[in-house]
Design an enzyme around this catalytic site. Structure first.
Site, short mmCIF file in Angstrom:
data_model
loop_
_atom_site.label_atom_id
_atom_site.label_comp_id
_atom_site.label_asym_id
_atom_site.label_seq_id
_atom_site.Cartn_x
_atom_site.Cartn_y
_atom_site.Cartn_z
N LYS A 191 0.83 -1.22 0.00
CA LYS A 191 0.00 0.00 0.00
C LYS A 191 0.86 1.26 0.00
CE LYS A 191 0.50 1.18 4.55
NZ LYS A 191 0.62 2.51 5.18
N THR A 248 -3.91 5.43 3.01
CA THR A 248 -2.58 5.89 2.64
C THR A 248 -2.57 6.59 1.28
OG1 THR A 248 -1.72 4.00 3.87
CG2 THR A 248 -0.17 5.17 2.49
#
Length: 331
Positions: A191, A248
């Site tokens: 991620k 994120t």
């Protein structure tokens, strides 16, 4: 009737995440000991009761002890929360007096030199010691403030998962157990890389449609690699996959997204890193993740493009052109 003593926990790493976890552990009723490698930082934290560098304005509870003595931090701990960046994890684990209490690794990434995931590093250095990984969509400053959040504690050891949830979970910090530590670790590593790509898209002015498409296809990359390494595809749809990726790649406080935006605006990697507070784990993880995937025959086009962008071998425009030119197929 006297209250039972608070269970002792060690928290290794006095950055934003380690400090926030110590604050959460105290909130949940434990007695955390926060270890700072730098004696000067440990002394400042103990004196000021505030991590002014990373979490200004948020005070440590009186039940949080601070020390630069690693042995003292770990003495009598029910388990050890290791909250240092992935590239420093091996060095810290090597220093532990042993055998240590069960380890809960809070790093997200792939070790650059060995291509190992955090639990693989721990198993190499401390074979037989129970270990888990803590991961999820969590910004440290929000955890420190006690805002609602959730995360997953993943381990093959069900008793350890339960113990961690009991001691640091609370109504405002919901901890789910998971028995797919491989999938959880891949999600936490990938991620950050995908978030750099998402930031670069926005920084280059390519729009929200492009970011949404990139994040969605990045999630597919994450899932493919997790399965190839022995994880389960459904883990990618959970807190440590989709949840963490959404936070994120879109949250304004994301270091990886901010770094990607700077690159998309034409700044050099050195300039982008200089403007980043804390560690953007995706920078070191990108080439390691791509290499680990190649070892099991998995293509990661987006992560590959990020690795080349960071190495200076590709511009954002070139990266997008390459991704858009890939052969069309069914989703």
């Amino acid at each position: 009737m006297p209250r039972p003593p608070r269970p002792r926990l060690a928290v290794l790493g006095a950055g934003a995440w380690g400090t926030a976890l110590a604050m959460q552990a105290a909130r949940a009723g434990a007695a955390p000991v926060l270890w700072a490698r730098d004696p000067a930082r440990a002394a400042a934290l103990a004196r000021e009761r505030e991590n002014r560098r990373y979490l200004p304005g948020l005070r440590l509870a009186e039940t949080v002890a601070v020390t630069e003595d690693l042995g003292a931090a770990m003495a009598g701990a029910a388990f050890v929360l290791v909250a240092v960046p992935a590239q420093h994890l091996r060095a810290v684990l090597r220093r532990l007096p042993g055998p240590p209490a069960p380890l809960v690794l809070c790093a997200k990434g792939v070790e650059r030199e060995t291509l190992r995931l955090p639990l693989e590093v721990a198993a190499e250095l401390w074979p037989g010691v129970p270990a888990a990984v803590l991961s999820g969509p969590n910004f440290a400053h929000e955890i420190a403030r006690g805002l609602p959040a959730a995360a997953v504690v993943a381990s093959r050891d069900a008793a350890l998962r339960g113990r961690v949830g009991d001691l640091i979970g609370s109504p405002g910090f919901r901890l789910y157990g998971g028995d797919d530590p491989v999938g959880v670790q891949v999600g936490g590593a990938a991620k950050n890389v995908i978030a750099i790509a998402a930031g670069a898209v926005i920084g280059a002015g390519l729009g929200e449609n492009a970011r949404a498409a990139l994040v969605t296809r990045g999630l597919a990359e994450l899932s493919r690699l997790a399965v190839a390494l022995g994880g389960r595809p459904e883990t990618a749809a959970g807190l440590s996959g989709l949840g963490d990726l959404l936070l994120t790649a879109t949250g304004p406080a994301s270091r990886n997204t901010a770094l990607g935006m700077a690159l998309g605006q034409g700044r050099s990697l050195e300039e982008a890193l200089a403007a980043t507070r804390g560690v953007a784990e995706g920078v070191a993880t990108a080439p390691a993740l791509v290499a680990r995937a190649a070892g099991v025959g998995v293509e990661l086009p987006i992560c590959q493009a990020v690795a080349e962008l960071l190495a200076g071998g590709l511009t954002v425009g070139e990266a997008m052109a390459r991704l858009l030119a890939r052969p069309r197929r069914d989703e």
